[in-house]
Design a protein around this motif. Structure first.
Motif, PDB file in Angstrom:
ATOM      1  N   THR A 102       0.854  -1.188   0.000  1.00 11.50           N
ATOM      2  CA  THR A 102       0.000   0.000   0.000  1.00 11.50           C
ATOM      3  C   THR A 102       0.886   1.232   0.000  1.00 11.50           C
ATOM      4  N   LEU A 103       0.727   2.091  -1.009  1.00  5.63           N
ATOM      5  CA  LEU A 103       1.601   3.253  -1.148  1.00  5.63           C
ATOM      6  C   LEU A 103       1.029   4.520  -0.532  1.00  5.63           C
ATOM      7  N   THR A 104      -0.244   4.521  -0.189  1.00  6.17           N
ATOM      8  CA  THR A 104      -0.846   5.704   0.423  1.00  6.17           C
ATOM      9  C   THR A 104      -1.474   5.316   1.753  1.00  6.17           C
ATOM     10  N   ASN A 105      -1.533   6.278   2.652  1.00  8.40           N
ATOM     11  CA  ASN A 105      -2.001   6.050   4.012  1.00  8.40           C
ATOM     12  C   ASN A 105      -3.521   6.207   4.075  1.00  8.40           C
ATOM     13  N   PRO A 106      -4.251   5.156   4.462  1.00 13.62           N
ATOM     14  CA  PRO A 106      -5.715   5.280   4.508  1.00 13.62           C
ATOM     15  C   PRO A 106      -6.215   6.269   5.548  1.00 13.62           C
ATOM     16  N   ASN A 107      -5.324   6.694   6.462  1.00 11.70           N
ATOM     17  CA  ASN A 107      -5.727   7.643   7.506  1.00 11.70           C
ATOM     18  C   ASN A 107      -5.436   9.093   7.147  1.00 11.70           C
ATOM     19  N   GLU A 108      -4.784   9.334   6.024  1.00  9.16           N
ATOM     20  CA  GLU A 108      -4.483  10.711   5.641  1.00  9.16           C
ATOM     21  C   GLU A 108      -5.707  11.355   4.993  1.00  9.16           C
ATOM     22  N   PRO A 109      -5.800  12.686   5.018  1.00  9.69           N
ATOM     23  CA  PRO A 109      -6.995  13.366   4.485  1.00  9.69           C
ATOM     24  C   PRO A 109      -6.944  13.535   2.976  1.00  9.69           C
ATOM     25  N   GLY A 110      -6.902  12.446   2.259  1.00 15.39           N
ATOM     26  CA  GLY A 110      -6.881  12.512   0.808  1.00 15.39           C
ATOM     27  C   GLY A 110      -7.177  11.156   0.201  1.00 15.39           C
ATOM     28  N   LEU A 111      -7.806  11.147  -0.981  1.00 14.57           N
ATOM     29  CA  LEU A 111      -8.079   9.926  -1.723  1.00 14.57           C
ATOM     30  C   LEU A 111      -7.508  10.066  -3.130  1.00 14.57           C
ATOM     31  N   TYR A 112      -7.261   8.938  -3.779  1.00 16.47           N
ATOM     32  CA  TYR A 112      -6.477   8.925  -5.007  1.00 16.47           C
ATOM     33  C   TYR A 112      -7.248   8.286  -6.156  1.00 16.47           C
ATOM     34  N   ARG A 113      -6.920   8.738  -7.386  1.00 12.74           N
ATOM     35  CA  ARG A 113      -7.480   8.174  -8.611  1.00 12.74           C
ATOM     36  C   ARG A 113      -6.382   8.067  -9.670  1.00 12.74           C
ATOM     37  N   ARG A 114      -6.567   7.145 -10.592  1.00  9.57           N
ATOM     38  CA  ARG A 114      -5.847   7.013 -11.863  1.00  9.57           C
ATOM     39  C   ARG A 114      -4.316   6.991 -11.722  1.00  9.57           C
ATOM     40  N   PRO A 115      -3.751   6.030 -11.016  1.00 10.49           N
ATOM     41  CA  PRO A 115      -2.289   5.922 -10.956  1.00 10.49           C
ATOM     42  C   PRO A 115      -1.708   5.501 -12.302  1.00 10.49           C
ATOM     43  N   ARG A 116      -0.564   6.058 -12.629  1.00 10.71           N
ATOM     44  CA  ARG A 116       0.186   5.653 -13.815  1.00 10.71           C
ATOM     45  C   ARG A 116       1.640   5.385 -13.411  1.00 10.71           C
ATOM     46  N   ILE A 117       2.092   4.165 -13.663  1.00 13.55           N
ATOM     47  CA  ILE A 117       3.455   3.763 -13.324  1.00 13.55           C
ATOM     48  C   ILE A 117       4.415   4.291 -14.393  1.00 13.55           C
ATOM     49  N   SER A 118       5.567   4.808 -13.962  1.00 16.56           N
ATOM     50  CA  SER A 118       6.570   5.289 -14.904  1.00 16.56           C
ATOM     51  C   SER A 118       7.152   4.117 -15.690  1.00 16.56           C
ATOM     52  N   PRO A 119       7.716   4.385 -16.881  1.00 18.75           N
ATOM     53  CA  PRO A 119       8.285   3.296 -17.678  1.00 18.75           C
ATOM     54  C   PRO A 119       9.346   2.478 -16.944  1.00 18.75           C
ATOM     55  N   SER A 120      10.090   3.117 -16.049  1.00 23.60           N
ATOM     56  CA  SER A 120      11.105   2.391 -15.284  1.00 23.60           C
ATOM     57  C   SER A 120      10.519   1.622 -14.113  1.00 23.60           C
ATOM     58  N   GLY A 121       9.280   1.926 -13.752  1.00 23.25           N
ATOM     59  CA  GLY A 121       8.648   1.289 -12.613  1.00 23.25           C
ATOM     60  C   GLY A 121       9.025   1.884 -11.278  1.00 23.25           C
ATOM     61  N   SER A 122       9.795   2.981 -11.282  1.00 21.26           N
ATOM     62  CA  SER A 122      10.305   3.539 -10.033  1.00 21.26           C
ATOM     63  C   SER A 122       9.362   4.532  -9.366  1.00 21.26           C
ATOM     64  N   GLN A 123       8.400   5.090 -10.130  1.00 16.34           N
ATOM     65  CA  GLN A 123       7.499   6.091  -9.576  1.00 16.34           C
ATOM     66  C   GLN A 123       6.091   5.915 -10.142  1.00 16.34           C
ATOM     67  N   ILE A 124       5.145   6.499  -9.441  1.00 12.63           N
ATOM     68  CA  ILE A 124       3.760   6.499  -9.892  1.00 12.63           C
ATOM     69  C   ILE A 124       3.229   7.922  -9.797  1.00 12.63           C
ATOM     70  N   VAL A 125       2.649   8.433 -10.881  1.00 14.76           N
ATOM     71  CA  VAL A 125       1.973   9.723 -10.832  1.00 14.76           C
ATOM     72  C   VAL A 125       0.490   9.438 -10.640  1.00 14.76           C
ATOM     73  N   VAL A 126      -0.155  10.203  -9.760  1.00 14.20           N
ATOM     74  CA  VAL A 126      -1.525   9.903  -9.367  1.00 14.20           C
ATOM     75  C   VAL A 126      -2.255  11.188  -9.015  1.00 14.20           C
ATOM     76  N   GLU A 127      -3.577  11.201  -9.196  1.00 12.80           N
ATOM     77  CA  GLU A 127      -4.401  12.335  -8.768  1.00 12.80           C
ATOM     78  C   GLU A 127      -4.771  12.156  -7.299  1.00 12.80           C
ATOM     79  N   ARG A 128      -4.655  13.254  -6.532  1.00 11.65           N
ATOM     80  CA  ARG A 128      -5.029  13.213  -5.119  1.00 11.65           C
ATOM     81  C   ARG A 128      -6.085  14.279  -4.846  1.00 11.65           C
TER      82      ARG A 128
END
Length: 378
Positions: free
Chosen positions: A328-354
């Motif tokens: 799990t990359l995001t904390n379920p207790n933080e004040p934010g929810l996420y949509r539409r993750p996209r993994i980078s071509p190298s697999g090292s990062q994910i860009v996501v809407e918060r």
């Protein structure tokens, strides 16, 4: 009329913003594609994890990586301009200042409201995206289509598919999202239901989107017919795999992620998130799979719209497909929810809407507008 709780929180964030009621980036150039911008820094707004890479009063959403990982494309909207455009922007892979910006599609762009959404860049320089145009103040776009252009010049484009459209035996696709290149000749995307409604007495009209089918389209043949993929009714996410003949997808109200070999039609469950909740917005790169799981999501047989998934976001999970390890990359207790993750071509990062979660009167609500964040990949 009092709305059910499942809808009350959804209306604040999850509604589809009117495509032609969005505000444009201040100073957006209308004379040339991807107008030059100051990109003297590649530093994000906030380097602490999760790393915030955009900061905007309007929407920043539907991001995609360039195939070489050198930049992020996304749709952006800022308040304060008269024509209300949604622009296509380019960011460094670490965040920072925009490298480029395109806000118009036609010579008469200053008198229209235009939108460029859901970019899908190809390794050969082509760019697929959704383009829409209409009059200022309009609720609906007068013209909306899947377009093909180049990364360097999105304005010089060809229309591939107009919307809405109907496939025999299927519900009408009023919009599309989650566009990917399945091969050099085929696009893969999520066909969506788009409906405008009034959520309560005295409320403003609102728009909702819900997935209908995973679809592929041949871009080499003029007038090609969209091909819904069998077994993907009420799809809520779709992604290509490592081979041109395979896809991954999620279904409304379902905790499982499915894998399908297109040539044979063989379907298997690749992962089940079980008690973690409903899975959607799947994205697969190499041997890793990202998905949004749980959070604020309800799948119902709506009396007005039929089977519908109301979704305001969830938690980002990453699964190693080789051994099934789930992180799990995001904390379920933080004040934010996420949509539409996209993994980078190298697999090292994910860009996501918060999207921020706030307390409003007696309800906990998710705000409509979000920013882009980078998540590290363990």
């Amino acid at each position: 009329m009092t709305q059910p709780a499942a809808r009350r929180w959804h209306l604040v964030h999850g509604r589809w913003p009117r495509l032609l009621a969005l505000s444009a980036v201040v100073g957006c150039g209308h004379s040339e594609p991807f107008a030059s911008r100051d990109f003297s820094t590649d530093e994000p707004f906030d380097p602490s994890p999760p790393v915030q890479i955009t900061l905007n009063h309007g929407h920043d959403r539907r991001a995609a990586w360039l195939p070489d990982g050198s930049a992020i494309l996304y749709s952006t909207q800022l308040e304060g301009t008269r024509d209300g455009d949604v622009c296509l922007a380019v960011l460094p892979p670490t965040g920072g200042r925009q490298r480029a910006l395109t806000c118009t599609l036609s010579p008469d762009g200053d008198n229209l409201r235009e939108a460029l959404e859901s970019p899908a860049p190809a390794s050969d320089g082509r760019l697929a995206f959704v383009a829409a145009t209409g009059q200022r103040g309009g609720v609906f776009p007068e013209r909306q289509e899947l377009s093909l252009a180049s990364i360097s010049d999105p304005v010089t484009r060809a229309g591939l598919l107009g919307m809405p459209y109907t496939i025999p035996g299927r519900r009408t696709h009023g919009g599309i999202s989650q566009i990917h290149w399945l091969s050099s000749s085929r696009l893969l995307y999520l066909g969506e239901m788009v409906n405008v409604y009034t959520p309560c007495s005295g409320c403003m009209r609102d728009t909702m989107r819900s997935g209908l089918d995973a679809v592929w389209l041949d871009v080499t043949a003029s007038g090609s017919t969209p091909q819904p993929i069998p077994g993907t009714d009420n799809a809520s996410g779709v992604s290509p795999g490592t081979a041109e003949d395979e896809i991954y997808y999620t279904l409304g109200g379902d905790t499982r992620v499915y894998h399908q070999v297109l040539s044979s039609g063989v379907v298997s469950v690749i992962y089940d998130f079980g008690a973690a909740g409903v899975a959607r917005d799947v994205d697969v790169v190499g041997g890793r799979m990202a998905a949004v799981v749980g959070g604020r999501v309800h799948f119902v047989d709506d009396p007005s719209f039929g089977p519908t998934q109301w979704d305001s976001g969830g938690i980002v999970h990453v699964v190693n497909l080789a051994d099934g390890a789930d992180v799990t990359l995001t904390n379920p207790n933080e004040p934010g929810l996420y949509r539409r993750p996209r993994i980078s071509p190298s697999g090292s990062q994910i860009v996501v809407e918060r999207y921020p979660v706030v307390i409003f009167e007696t309800d906990t609500v998710v705000l409509r507008t979000g920013d882009l964040f980078l998540l590290g990949q363990p």
